[in-house]
Design an enzyme around this catalytic site. Structure first.
Site, short mmCIF file in Angstrom:
data_model
loop_
_atom_site.label_atom_id
_atom_site.label_comp_id
_atom_site.label_asym_id
_atom_site.label_seq_id
_atom_site.Cartn_x
_atom_site.Cartn_y
_atom_site.Cartn_z
N ASN A 1 47.08 36.93 33.92
CA ASN A 1 48.10 37.77 34.57
C ASN A 1 49.41 36.99 34.64
O ASN A 1 49.48 35.85 34.21
CB ASN A 1 47.62 38.21 35.95
CG ASN A 1 47.31 37.01 36.84
OD1 ASN A 1 48.18 36.22 37.16
ND2 ASN A 1 46.03 36.85 37.20
N ASP B 1 39.81 39.43 38.59
CA ASP B 1 38.66 40.10 39.20
C ASP B 1 37.54 40.31 38.18
O ASP B 1 36.40 40.52 38.55
CB ASP B 1 39.09 41.47 39.74
CG ASP B 1 39.97 41.32 40.98
OD1 ASP B 1 39.72 40.38 41.75
OD2 ASP B 1 40.91 42.12 41.14
N LYS C 1 36.14 32.73 16.71
CA LYS C 1 37.19 33.75 16.80
C LYS C 1 36.65 35.11 16.36
O LYS C 1 36.00 35.20 15.30
CB LYS C 1 38.35 33.34 15.90
CG LYS C 1 39.55 34.23 16.04
CD LYS C 1 40.65 33.78 15.12
CE LYS C 1 41.68 34.89 14.99
NZ LYS C 1 42.54 34.73 13.85
N PHE D 1 46.19 36.28 50.27
CA PHE D 1 47.35 37.04 49.79
C PHE D 1 46.87 38.41 49.36
O PHE D 1 45.73 38.57 48.94
CB PHE D 1 47.99 36.34 48.59
CG PHE D 1 49.07 35.38 48.97
CD1 PHE D 1 48.73 34.14 49.49
CD2 PHE D 1 50.41 35.70 48.80
CE1 PHE D 1 49.71 33.23 49.85
CE2 PHE D 1 51.40 34.81 49.16
CZ PHE D 1 51.06 33.57 49.68
N LYS E 1 41.92 44.10 53.52
CA LYS E 1 41.48 42.82 52.96
C LYS E 1 41.32 41.78 54.07
O LYS E 1 40.40 40.96 54.03
CB LYS E 1 42.47 42.32 51.90
CG LYS E 1 42.38 43.12 50.61
CD LYS E 1 43.39 42.68 49.55
CE LYS E 1 43.41 43.65 48.39
NZ LYS E 1 44.46 43.41 47.42
N LYS F 1 37.50 40.54 54.17
CA LYS F 1 37.25 39.17 53.68
C LYS F 1 37.15 38.16 54.81
O LYS F 1 37.11 36.96 54.56
CB LYS F 1 38.34 38.77 52.68
CG LYS F 1 38.41 39.69 51.44
CD LYS F 1 39.25 39.09 50.33
CE LYS F 1 39.44 40.08 49.18
NZ LYS F 1 39.92 39.45 47.96
N1 CTP Z 1 40.87 36.53 45.36
C1 CTP Z 1 39.87 35.61 45.21
N2 CTP Z 1 38.94 35.77 44.23
C2 CTP Z 1 38.97 36.85 43.40
C3 CTP Z 1 40.00 37.81 43.56
C4 CTP Z 1 40.93 37.62 44.55
O1 CTP Z 1 39.84 34.63 45.96
N3 CTP Z 1 38.06 36.96 42.45
C5 CTP Z 1 41.85 36.34 46.45
C6 CTP Z 1 43.26 36.09 45.99
O2 CTP Z 1 43.49 34.68 45.84
C7 CTP Z 1 44.08 36.64 47.13
C8 CTP Z 1 43.21 37.74 47.69
O3 CTP Z 1 41.90 37.51 47.18
O4 CTP Z 1 44.26 35.71 48.17
C9 CTP Z 1 43.61 39.14 47.33
O5 CTP Z 1 43.76 39.25 45.94
P1 CTP Z 1 44.22 40.63 45.30
O6 CTP Z 1 44.22 40.48 43.81
O7 CTP Z 1 45.43 41.13 45.98
O8 CTP Z 1 43.10 41.61 45.75
P2 CTP Z 1 41.60 41.82 45.41
O9 CTP Z 1 40.80 41.30 46.58
O10 CTP Z 1 41.25 41.30 44.09
O11 CTP Z 1 41.52 43.42 45.50
P3 CTP Z 1 42.12 44.55 44.56
O12 CTP Z 1 42.14 43.97 43.17
O13 CTP Z 1 41.15 45.64 44.74
O14 CTP Z 1 43.46 44.87 45.12
#
Ligand code: CTP
Length: 404
Positions: free
Chosen positions: A209, A278, A288, A322, A336, A340
């Site tokens: 990303n 995620d 490859k 975050f 969240k 969490k």
């Molecule tokens: N985070 C994490 N591990 C993951 C995904 C996210 O620790 N596999 C943490 C990020 O570092 C951040 C928080 O979760 O502090 C929220 O991340 P975000 O991408 O906003 O949300 P998600 O929990 O992944 O939810 P969604 O994608 O449904 O918005």
């Protein structure tokens, strides 16, 4: 400043500024000894340094002035701090590669004191790929750099490459040895995650990303400046290691999980600003992937939610997450925060032109579990915002402690 400083002078036109540096260090109360390379002596004679430091000047590994000791080892052990000023591309390259072919480079390898390097060279040399590679390697090895300033260079160019002013170098050295004031995070361990993760598809492709890591690096720098032992677990980014921070580089979400878990139990604060993937490809191909006729699909599987795992394991740690959102940011943030098991969440709307990935500025709202309410912050530089966020969290924590 009651410290022993060894100044290693290597050959460049900026040697004359090193004379001023030695003089100012001595005036500031430091005991200064000087070592020069052969090329440095082409610019200024050892006598100038001898007069300014009121000590012998060392130039030759085999010229042993005192038969009881071996000079370069003795000086390496003697110093509280070694400063290489000016540092040429040559000495930087030698040090990065463990070469010890004169008294300066031999002493640099032999010392266990902190070594600071103040480069001075032509701007194109400073931007040369091999010089950058050597500087990066030395950063990783724990050397500290005093970056050159921009301006007119002796070679006629204008650019980055001028030795930092002696007054500034002396200030930095004084700060380094000033008594630590009682900082709010002294004795605390703070773990910060930053940047994106990369989830490999095959040896040449990955899913990632746009996270730049700027917010996380700023938070780690701010935590270290507040006195914390700071561990920064970072995905792949193009940022220098902040001062006073221990950097652990990772690539994937799985590696980040491992690095964070191994630092979690004795942590006091964990701030998860990384944009963790995620999903990752269900299968990582060792070769490859070749294109095929028609459409292609990659099966993805969920990564572990690191923050959620920490929320389940947490005892006394303050856990800060975050939430990067594009819509209904506060509502999603609140969810969240509770799902969490976090203490704080920093919500940012990544569609805001002043915020989000890659920008130097950010606009966020802080939500707290213990002190319900929303704490919005105006758009500001991420470096500034990081400080204000930490101060606000510390203030809210002390309010809670005082109430209970
Ligand atoms: N985070 C994490 N591990 C993951 C995904 C996210 O620790 N596999 C943490 C990020 O570092 C951040 C928080 O979760 O502090 C929220 O991340 P975000 O991408 O906003 O949300 P998600 O929990 O992944 O939810 P969604 O994608 O449904 O918005």
């Amino acid at each position: 400043m009651n410290k022993k400083i060894l100044v290693c002078v290597t050959g460049g036109i900026a040697v004359y500024k090193a004379v001023a540096l030695v003089s100012k260090l001595a005036q500031a109360g430091a005991e200064v000894k000087v070592m020069m390379t052969e090329s440095a002596m082409e610019f200024v004679t050892p006598l100038s340094f001898q007069v300014m430091s009121r000590n012998d000047v060392y130039v030759d590994t085999f010229d042993e002035k005192d038969s009881r000791v071996i000079a370069h080892i003795d000086l390496a052990d003697w110093a509280d701090l070694v400063v290489v000023a000016p540092a040429t591309a040559n000495v930087i390259g030698k040090l990065a590669n463990g070469i010890a072919d004169n008294m300066v480079t031999t002493t640099l390898l032999a010392t266990t004191a902190e070594v600071w390097i103040a480069p001075a060279m032509n701007v194109h040399m400073y931007e040369n790929k091999s010089v950058i590679r050597n500087i990066n390697r030395l950063h990783e090895d724990g050397y500290r750099f005093i970056e050159p300033a921009e301006g007119f260079l002796a070679c006629g160019y204008v650019g980055k490459g001028r030795l930092e002013e002696p007054e500034k170098i002396v200030e930095l050295i004084k700060d380094r040895f000033s008594q630590p004031v009682n900082l709010p995070l002294t004795g605390k361990k703070v773990v910060v995650t930053a940047g994106p993760t990369r989830e490999r598809i095959d040896p040449v492709r990955y899913i990632s990303n746009f996270s730049s890591g700027k917010m996380g690096y700023s938070l780690a720098a701010a935590a270290a400046a507040l006195g914390a032992e700071t561990i920064l677990v970072s995905g792949p980014v193009e940022l220098p290691k902040p001062e006073g921070v221990q950097l652990i580089k990772v690539e994937s979400a799985a590696e980040m999980l491992e690095a964070v878990l191994s630092n979690f139990d004795d942590a006091d604060v964990v701030i998860k600003s990384a944009a963790v993937a995620d999903y990752r490809p269900k299968e990582q191909h060792s070769q490859k992937m070749k294109k095929q006729e028609g459409d292609s699909f990659i099966a993805l599987e969920r990564t572990t939610d690191i923050l959620k795992t920490l929320g389940e394991r947490k005892r006394n740690q303050i856990l800060v997450g975050f939430a990067a959102e594009t819509n209904d940011a506060i509502e999603y943030g609140k969810k969240k925060l509770s799902n969490k098991n976090l203490d704080y969440i920093i919500v940012n709307d990544v569609t805001d032109p002043d915020g989000g990935f890659g920008n130097d500025t950010n606009v966020v709202t802080l939500l707290s579990r213990k002190v319900p309410g929303t704490y919005p912050f105006e758009a500001m530089q991420k470096k500034e915002l990081a400080k204000v966020l930490l101060q606000t969290i510390l203030k809210l924590e002390s309010d809670v402690d005082n109430d209970s």
